[in-house]
Design a protein around this motif. Structure first.
Motif, PDB file in Angstrom:
ATOM      1  N   ALA A 173     -39.363 -56.472 -10.024  1.00  0.00           N
ATOM      2  CA  ALA A 173     -38.762 -55.246  -9.495  1.00  0.00           C
ATOM      3  C   ALA A 173     -38.421 -54.263 -10.612  1.00  0.00           C
ATOM      4  O   ALA A 173     -37.797 -53.230 -10.364  1.00  0.00           O
ATOM      5  CB  ALA A 173     -37.499 -55.573  -8.695  1.00  0.00           C
ATOM      6  N   GLY A 174     -38.824 -54.588 -11.856  1.00  0.00           N
ATOM      7  CA  GLY A 174     -38.616 -53.675 -12.972  1.00  0.00           C
ATOM      8  C   GLY A 174     -37.390 -53.969 -13.799  1.00  0.00           C
ATOM      9  O   GLY A 174     -37.082 -53.210 -14.727  1.00  0.00           O
ATOM     10  N   LEU A 175     -36.660 -55.061 -13.505  1.00  0.00           N
ATOM     11  CA  LEU A 175     -35.517 -55.429 -14.329  1.00  0.00           C
ATOM     12  C   LEU A 175     -36.012 -56.213 -15.538  1.00  0.00           C
ATOM     13  O   LEU A 175     -37.116 -56.756 -15.519  1.00  0.00           O
ATOM     14  CB  LEU A 175     -34.508 -56.233 -13.522  1.00  0.00           C
ATOM     15  N   ASP A 176     -35.206 -56.267 -16.598  1.00  0.00           N
ATOM     16  CA  ASP A 176     -35.745 -56.857 -17.824  1.00  0.00           C
ATOM     17  C   ASP A 176     -34.940 -58.030 -18.362  1.00  0.00           C
ATOM     18  O   ASP A 176     -34.937 -58.293 -19.559  1.00  0.00           O
ATOM     19  CB  ASP A 176     -35.943 -55.804 -18.912  1.00  0.00           C
ATOM     20  N   GLY A 177     -34.271 -58.787 -17.486  1.00  0.00           N
ATOM     21  CA  GLY A 177     -33.597 -59.983 -17.936  1.00  0.00           C
ATOM     22  C   GLY A 177     -32.293 -60.231 -17.205  1.00  0.00           C
ATOM     23  O   GLY A 177     -32.072 -59.735 -16.091  1.00  0.00           O
ATOM     24  N   VAL A 178     -31.415 -60.988 -17.860  1.00  0.00           N
ATOM     25  CA  VAL A 178     -30.110 -61.361 -17.298  1.00  0.00           C
ATOM     26  C   VAL A 178     -29.047 -61.173 -18.377  1.00  0.00           C
ATOM     27  O   VAL A 178     -29.297 -61.443 -19.561  1.00  0.00           O
ATOM     28  CB  VAL A 178     -30.122 -62.821 -16.798  1.00  0.00           C
ATOM     29  N   VAL A 179     -27.867 -60.717 -17.969  1.00  0.00           N
ATOM     30  CA  VAL A 179     -26.714 -60.611 -18.861  1.00  0.00           C
ATOM     31  C   VAL A 179     -25.699 -61.675 -18.450  1.00  0.00           C
ATOM     32  O   VAL A 179     -25.408 -61.836 -17.259  1.00  0.00           O
ATOM     33  CB  VAL A 179     -26.071 -59.215 -18.795  1.00  0.00           C
TER      34      VAL A 179
END
Length: 358
Positions: A173-179
């Motif tokens: 969906a265009g997100l680039d990871g996890v925080v």
């Protein structure tokens, strides 16, 4: 503006880690947009970037949304994002930074942005910087419970397994990871007290030019290219993270490949285009953030291949600056095409914005 916390304020940051951490953590998707702290005092609204630059004039639709959806007096940390269909579009978001007021108004209508909130720093007369993150999260959900689009509250979870699933699925969906955020931390501006896990892949790219470093006659960045299915070399991004000693060494390594002019270079045609077209496609485009910054480049014969690490694609380009790994003398430039890139499975952004934390 007279709030418990007033601008300027630097956001709290995250440090990169290779694997998903465990512990008493709150996990959130890593949104790919412009970090923004929203300050609202009645009708006064200020959108402040990570570098404490004002974003307010570029996003009039968000200013109106803040007045409509957020509490009358509040400070909220989050991310400005822009979607195209079911995915985020960072390239389109960058186009929103434009000097012309008429263009800003048009883009606000045709490519409106959204704001994803993930921390509450003040509400009413109360500053929350010294409140633990877990409590700030509860207050954020409570305070923005009735907020509607384009204002969203990011999903969050305390489940390690859910975080791993998000890491794999949400890239589509265009997100680039996890925080990952320790629940007990207070909000400390400009401190890297959180953790971010980003996707990292490698690609072999043609080095077809370079830019000089701002400090002097050493290499600032390498200009990278990949061949498309028509056999054209497309500019896909830059590799720029080098120690100063290495930058000086690169000058000598690249010298035999330098071209006196662009005649015969794959990107020769771009130099003959109009300034408007150059701003969109040419490697020497003027930065929208710095305005007058000189991004001119030196052409190289497209004969060198290097391996770079990258975290994702935005259309046909690397989403962020790539990281140089090594020269690939065993690869031919023509073998460096888009087919080598790993494509994430598509995932609908609505499912990210609509899912509740596990």
């Amino acid at each position: 503006m007279d709030l418990p916390i007033n601008p300027p304020l630097s956001p709290m940051l995250a440090k990169a880690v290779k694997t998903m951490p465990r512990g008493d953590l709150l996990y959130e998707p890593k949104w790919d947009g412009f970090r923004c702290i929203v300050f609202r005092d009645g009708d006064e609204v200020e959108l402040s970037s990570r570098g404490e630059r004002p974003l307010t004039r570029y996003f009039p639709e968000l200013v109106e949304a803040v007045r409509r959806e957020l509490p009358d007096r509040c400070v909220v940390d989050g991310e400005i994002v822009l979607r195209r269909g079911p995915v985020l579009d960072f390239d389109a978001l960058q186009q929103r930074i434009h000097p012309a007021a008429s263009r800003i108004r048009l883009l606000a209508e045709t490519t409106p942005a959204s704001f994803v909130a993930f921390d509450l720093l003040a509400v009413g007369e109360e500053a929350l910087l010294n409140v633990p993150l877990g409590e700030r999260r509860r207050r954020l959900e409570e305070t923005l419970a009735d907020a509607g689009p384009p204002i969203h509250v990011t999903i969050a979870s305390d489940s390690y397994e859910t975080a791993l699933r998000w890491f794999e699925e949400f890239e589509g969906a265009g997100l680039d990871g996890v925080v990952a955020k320790p629940r007990g931390i207070t909000y400390e501006p400009d401190k890297r007290l959180m953790f971010k896990v980003k996707h990292e892949r490698t690609a072999d790219c043609v080095v077809a030019g370079f830019r000089w470093h701002k400090s002097g006659p050493v290499v600032g960045s390498l200009l990278l290219g990949l061949y498309d299915d028509r056999g054209a070399l497309q500019h896909v991004g830059v590799a720029a993270s080098f120690p100063m000693k290495r930058r000086a060494e690169l000058v000598e390594e690249l010298r035999p490949y330098r071209m006196d002019d662009l005649a015969g270079h794959p990107w020769e045609g771009w130099a003959r285009q109009s300034q408007e077209a150059v701003a969109d496609r040419m490697p020497g485009a003027v930065s929208r953030w710095t305005g007058k910054k000189n991004l001119s480049w030196v052409a190289l014969r497209p004969e060198l291949v290097c391996e770079v690490a990258y975290d994702g694609m935005e259309g046909d380009r690397f989403r962020h600056t790539a990281r140089f790994r090594r020269w690939r003398t065993d690869r031919t430039p023509r073998s460096c095409g888009y087919a080598q890139l790993e494509v994430p499975v598509a995932y609908d952004l609505d499912d990210v914005l609509g899912v509740k934390g596990a």
